[in-house]
Design a protein around this motif. Structure first.
Motif, short mmCIF file in Angstrom:
data_model
loop_
_atom_site.label_atom_id
_atom_site.label_comp_id
_atom_site.label_asym_id
_atom_site.label_seq_id
_atom_site.Cartn_x
_atom_site.Cartn_y
_atom_site.Cartn_z
N GLY A 59 44.24 14.51 -3.50
CA GLY A 59 44.48 13.11 -3.82
C GLY A 59 43.31 12.49 -4.56
O GLY A 59 43.48 11.61 -5.41
N ASN A 60 42.10 12.91 -4.26
CA ASN A 60 40.90 12.30 -4.86
C ASN A 60 40.49 12.95 -6.18
O ASN A 60 39.59 12.46 -6.83
CB ASN A 60 39.73 12.39 -3.88
N LYS A 61 41.13 14.05 -6.56
CA LYS A 61 40.73 14.73 -7.79
C LYS A 61 40.92 13.81 -9.00
O LYS A 61 40.05 13.71 -9.85
CB LYS A 61 41.54 16.01 -7.97
N THR A 62 42.05 13.10 -9.04
CA THR A 62 42.28 12.20 -10.17
C THR A 62 41.34 11.01 -10.12
O THR A 62 40.85 10.57 -11.15
CB THR A 62 43.75 11.72 -10.18
N THR A 63 41.07 10.50 -8.92
CA THR A 63 40.14 9.36 -8.83
C THR A 63 38.72 9.80 -9.16
O THR A 63 37.96 9.01 -9.73
CB THR A 63 40.20 8.73 -7.43
N ALA A 64 38.37 11.03 -8.83
CA ALA A 64 37.03 11.52 -9.16
C ALA A 64 36.87 11.65 -10.67
O ALA A 64 35.83 11.29 -11.23
CB ALA A 64 36.77 12.87 -8.48
N ASP A 65 37.91 12.16 -11.34
CA ASP A 65 37.86 12.27 -12.80
C ASP A 65 37.75 10.89 -13.44
O ASP A 65 36.98 10.69 -14.38
CB ASP A 65 39.11 12.98 -13.34
N GLU A 66 38.52 9.94 -12.91
CA GLU A 66 38.48 8.58 -13.44
C GLU A 66 37.10 7.96 -13.22
O GLU A 66 36.57 7.29 -14.10
CB GLU A 66 39.56 7.73 -12.76
N LYS A 67 36.52 8.21 -12.06
CA LYS A 67 35.19 7.67 -11.76
C LYS A 67 34.14 8.27 -12.70
O LYS A 67 33.27 7.56 -13.20
CB LYS A 67 34.81 7.95 -10.31
N MET A 68 34.24 9.57 -12.97
CA MET A 68 33.30 10.21 -13.89
C MET A 68 33.44 9.61 -15.29
O MET A 68 32.45 9.35 -15.97
CB MET A 68 33.54 11.72 -13.94
N ARG A 69 34.67 9.35 -15.71
CA ARG A 69 34.91 8.76 -17.03
C ARG A 69 34.32 7.34 -17.09
O ARG A 69 33.68 6.97 -18.07
CB ARG A 69 36.42 8.73 -17.29
N GLN A 70 34.53 6.58 -16.03
CA GLN A 70 33.97 5.23 -15.99
C GLN A 70 32.45 5.24 -15.97
O GLN A 70 31.80 4.44 -16.65
CB GLN A 70 34.49 4.48 -14.75
N ASP A 71 31.86 6.18 -15.21
CA ASP A 71 30.41 6.29 -15.17
C ASP A 71 29.85 6.64 -16.54
O ASP A 71 28.82 6.10 -16.97
CB ASP A 71 29.97 7.34 -14.14
N LEU A 73 31.27 5.95 -19.44
CA LEU A 73 31.43 4.76 -20.28
C LEU A 73 30.36 3.71 -19.97
O LEU A 73 29.77 3.13 -20.89
CB LEU A 73 32.81 4.14 -20.04
N ILE A 74 30.10 3.50 -18.70
CA ILE A 74 29.06 2.53 -18.31
C ILE A 74 27.71 2.96 -18.83
O ILE A 74 26.93 2.14 -19.33
CB ILE A 74 29.06 2.34 -16.78
N GLY A 75 27.42 4.25 -18.74
CA GLY A 75 26.16 4.76 -19.26
C GLY A 75 26.02 4.54 -20.75
O GLY A 75 24.96 4.15 -21.25
N GLN A 76 27.11 4.78 -21.49
CA GLN A 76 27.08 4.56 -22.93
C GLN A 76 26.88 3.09 -23.26
O GLN A 76 26.14 2.75 -24.18
CB GLN A 76 28.36 5.08 -23.57
#
Length: 157
Positions: A59-71, A73-76
């Motif tokens: 269940g958390n695999k998709t949320t983990a991918d989304e969190k990595m993508r957001q992190d 983007l925030i870094g950029q």
């Protein structure tokens, strides 16, 4: 055969032994019912925790991918903001420096001194290309032409 010898020990015989011998004998002995129950409960807890983690990870695999993508983007975005702040500070510094130099030039007593200060302290940095567009052979040829005072290099008849 060796294990049979250790099984026949009584608790009083175990108490008489030194700790190393006792440990060797107990290694071959059957664990008590209480110890067996504790081991079984521990195995159940471990297997339950493993299945729970597996269910959560799906269940958390998709949320983990989304969190990595957001992190990412925030870094950029943070990096872009930092570059912009640096650029703004650099522009502010250059503008302030140019104003100060212009003020120094305008406060000189004579026009000659003003020209001297202007030549020594240019208000804005000139963006001249420092890289050389000529090859070594072309550079030597240009220097040869410039050094020729009698015009022998170009005026051939």
């Amino acid at each position: 055969m060796d294990s049979d010898r250790h099984k026949n020990k009584t608790p009083s015989d175990l108490k008489k032994m030194c700790p190393q011998q006792r440990a060797r004998c107990q290694a071959y002995m059957e664990p008590t019912k209480e110890a067996q129950n504790s081991v079984a409960l521990a195995k159940q807890r471990v297997s339950a925790a493993i299945t729970k983690d597996k269910n959560l990870s799906v269940g958390n695999k998709t949320t983990a991918d989304e969190k990595m993508r957001q992190d990412s983007l925030i870094g950029q975005l943070k990096a872009a903001e930092a570059r912009n702040r640096t650029r703004q500070m650099r522009l502010h510094y250059h503008n302030y420096r140019a104003q100060e130099i212009n003020l120094m030039i305008s406060n000189q007593a004579t026009a000659q001194r003003a020209l001297r200060v202007e030549l020594l302290l240019p208000a804005s940095e000139s963006k001249t290309r420092t890289d050389d567009s000529l090859s070594k052979l072309q550079r030597r040829r240009v220097e040869e032409i410039l050094d020729d005072e009698r015009g022998l290099t170009l005026n051939r008849t």
